[in-house]
Design a protein around this motif. Structure first.
Motif, short mmCIF file in Angstrom:
data_model
loop_
_atom_site.label_atom_id
_atom_site.label_comp_id
_atom_site.label_asym_id
_atom_site.label_seq_id
_atom_site.Cartn_x
_atom_site.Cartn_y
_atom_site.Cartn_z
N ALA A 52 27.36 5.84 5.77
CA ALA A 52 28.67 5.93 5.13
C ALA A 52 29.27 4.66 4.78
O ALA A 52 29.79 4.64 3.00
CB ALA A 52 29.43 6.66 5.82
N VAL A 53 29.81 3.39 5.89
CA VAL A 53 30.58 2.35 5.05
C VAL A 53 30.11 0.94 4.14
O VAL A 53 30.72 1.35 2.75
CB VAL A 53 31.41 1.94 6.35
N SER A 54 28.63 1.20 4.13
CA SER A 54 27.83 0.47 3.83
C SER A 54 27.23 1.02 1.93
O SER A 54 27.51 1.17 1.20
CB SER A 54 26.37 0.67 4.18
N GLN A 55 27.60 2.42 2.20
CA GLN A 55 27.05 3.51 0.96
C GLN A 55 27.95 2.89 0.60
O GLN A 55 28.04 3.28 -0.97
CB GLN A 55 26.72 4.62 1.26
N GLN A 56 29.45 3.40 0.56
CA GLN A 56 30.96 3.11 0.04
C GLN A 56 30.92 2.13 -1.15
O GLN A 56 30.72 1.74 -2.02
CB GLN A 56 31.88 4.26 0.84
N LEU A 57 30.44 0.87 -0.16
CA LEU A 57 30.80 -0.32 -0.66
C LEU A 57 29.63 -0.88 -1.35
O LEU A 57 29.99 -0.89 -2.98
CB LEU A 57 30.32 -1.66 0.41
N VAL A 58 28.26 -0.14 -1.81
CA VAL A 58 27.38 -0.53 -2.65
C VAL A 58 27.85 0.23 -4.23
O VAL A 58 27.35 -0.02 -4.71
CB VAL A 58 26.01 -0.06 -1.84
#
Length: 304
Positions: free
Chosen positions: A32-38
Motif C-alpha cells: 500500500a505504501v509503494s502504491q501511494q508513492l507511485v
C-alpha cells in the motif's frame, strides 16, 4: 491535485528510510505504501525516491516536496486544533511518550495536576526512550513526546515539530568506593582508560557520554550495558567499572556502594515536542502548560 495522505506517506518513508518500516509506522502494508508513492510520483511528474543500499532516500525533487509537505501537514494540524477548540473544548484523550525518569519527574506530576484542573482530559502515558518518542509523534502514534537532545535528533528548527524546553541536568560520575579517583575533583579526561558501564548504543544518554569522551580525547570502552541506571550503579558498586549517569536518575538508585562526583560538560536537555501546528490544540495546551509547571518546580529543587 496532491493527496495529503500521500504526503504523510512520503514523510514517513523519509523518516524511516525503508518502505517496510514506514508501512509499520503507518499501519499499512508495504504494498500500500509503494502504491501511494507511485501515485504521488505520477501526481508531481517526477521520481521522488531512489535506492540507497538496503533502503531508500529522497531525490532532489523529493526533498523539495518534503519541505512543502511539512508545511502543509503543519497547517492541517493547526486547522484540526482550531476546529477542536471551536467544537469540543477540552475533553478527550492525549497520548504522551516519555522516558522513564521524566515520567516520574514531570509527566506524572503533570497528569495529577491535570486530573484536578481538566478532568475531561484523559492522559495515556507510554514509556519510550527519547529517540523513539520523537518518531512516535511524527508517525501520529502519540500526541506529545518528552524527549532529550541526542546526536542525530531533529534540529531545533525542524519544521515538523514544535518544541517546549523543560529542564536540563548534568551527568555525574559514578565510581566504586575505593577507586583511585574517588576523593578527587575530576574531568571527563581523567576517565580515559577506565572500564565503562553505560546505556546501549542508540540510547540518547549513550550518545551524550560518548560525545563527552570524544571531546576529552578518548573513546570509552563499554564492557557492560544496561538502559536501567539503577543497574548501572549496582554494577559500579560491584567494581565492574565506572559510569556517567544523569543526576536526577540517581534518585532511584542505591548509592551506598559508590561515590558520586560531579563532572563539568555533559548534560541531558529535556524538552516536550508535538507536531508543528498541534501546539494550539485545546487538549494539548493544558497538558503542555502543566508539563512546564512541573519542570519549573523541578528546576527550583536543590538537587539541580
Amino acid at each position: 491535485m496532491i493527496d495529503t495522505r500521500r504526503l504523510r506517506t512520503l514523510r514517513a518513508v523519509a523518516d524511516h528510510r525503508t518502505v517496510t518500516a514506514a508501512a509499520a509506522a503507518l499501519h499499512l502494508t508495504p504494498s500500500a505504501v509503494s502504491q501511494q508513492l507511485v501515485a504521488l510520483e505520477h501526481e508531481v511528474g517526477h521520481r521522488l525516491l531512489e535506492r540507497d543500499g538496503r533502503g531508500v532516500r529522497l531525490t532532489s525533487v523529493g526533498r523539495i516536496l518534503l519541505g512543502h509537505a511539512n508545511e502543509v501537514l503543519a497547517q492541517l494540524e493547526r486547522a484540526g486544533a482550531d476546529i477542536a477548540a471551536y467544537t469540543t473544548g477540552t475533553a478527550g484523550e492525549v497520548k504522551v511518550a516519555s522516558f522513564a525518569t521524566a515520567i516520574g519527574l514531570v509527566v506524572a506530576p503533570a497528569v495529577g495536576t491535570l486530573r484536578d484542573k481538566e478532568p475531561g482530559i484523559q492522559v495515556r502515558v507510554l514509556d519510550a526512550e527519547g529517540d523513539q518518542s520523537l518518531t512516535m509523534v511524527l508517525d501520529g502514534v502519540v500526541d506529545v513526546a518528552v524527549a532529550v537532545e541526542y546526536r542525530g535528533a531533529p534540529a531545533e528548527d525542524d519544521r515538523r515539530l514544535s518544541r517546549i524546553p523543560l529542564y536540563s541536568e548534568p551527568f555525574d560520575v559514578v565510581l566504586p568506593r575505593g577507586h583511585a579517583l574517588a576523593e578527587n575533583e575530576m574531568a571527563v579526561a581523567d576517565l580515559a582508560g577506565e572500564t565503562w558501564i553505560g546505556p546501549y548504543p542508540g540510547n540518547p544518554c549513550h550518545d551524550v557520554i560518548a560525545l563527552a569522551c570524544e571531546h576529552a580525547g578518548f573513546t570509552p570502552e563499554f564492557a557492560h550495558s544496561s538502559d536501567d541506571f539503577s543497574a548501572v550503579v549496582a554494577l559500579a558498586a560491584a567494581g565492574a567499572g565506572v559510569a556517567m549517569v544523569p543526576r536526577l536518575a540517581l534518585r532511584a538508585a542505591d548509592l551506598s556502594g559508590v561515590v558520586i562526583r560531579p563532572v563539568p560538560g555533559p548534560e541531558r536537555r529535556v524538552f516536550a515536542a508535538v507536531r508543528r501546528g498541534a501546539e494550539r490544540h485545546p487538549l494539548l495546551i493544558p497538558l503542555l502548560d502543566t508539563l512546564q509547571d512541573a519542570a519549573t518546580a523541578l528546576r527550583q529543587a536543590p538537587s539541580l
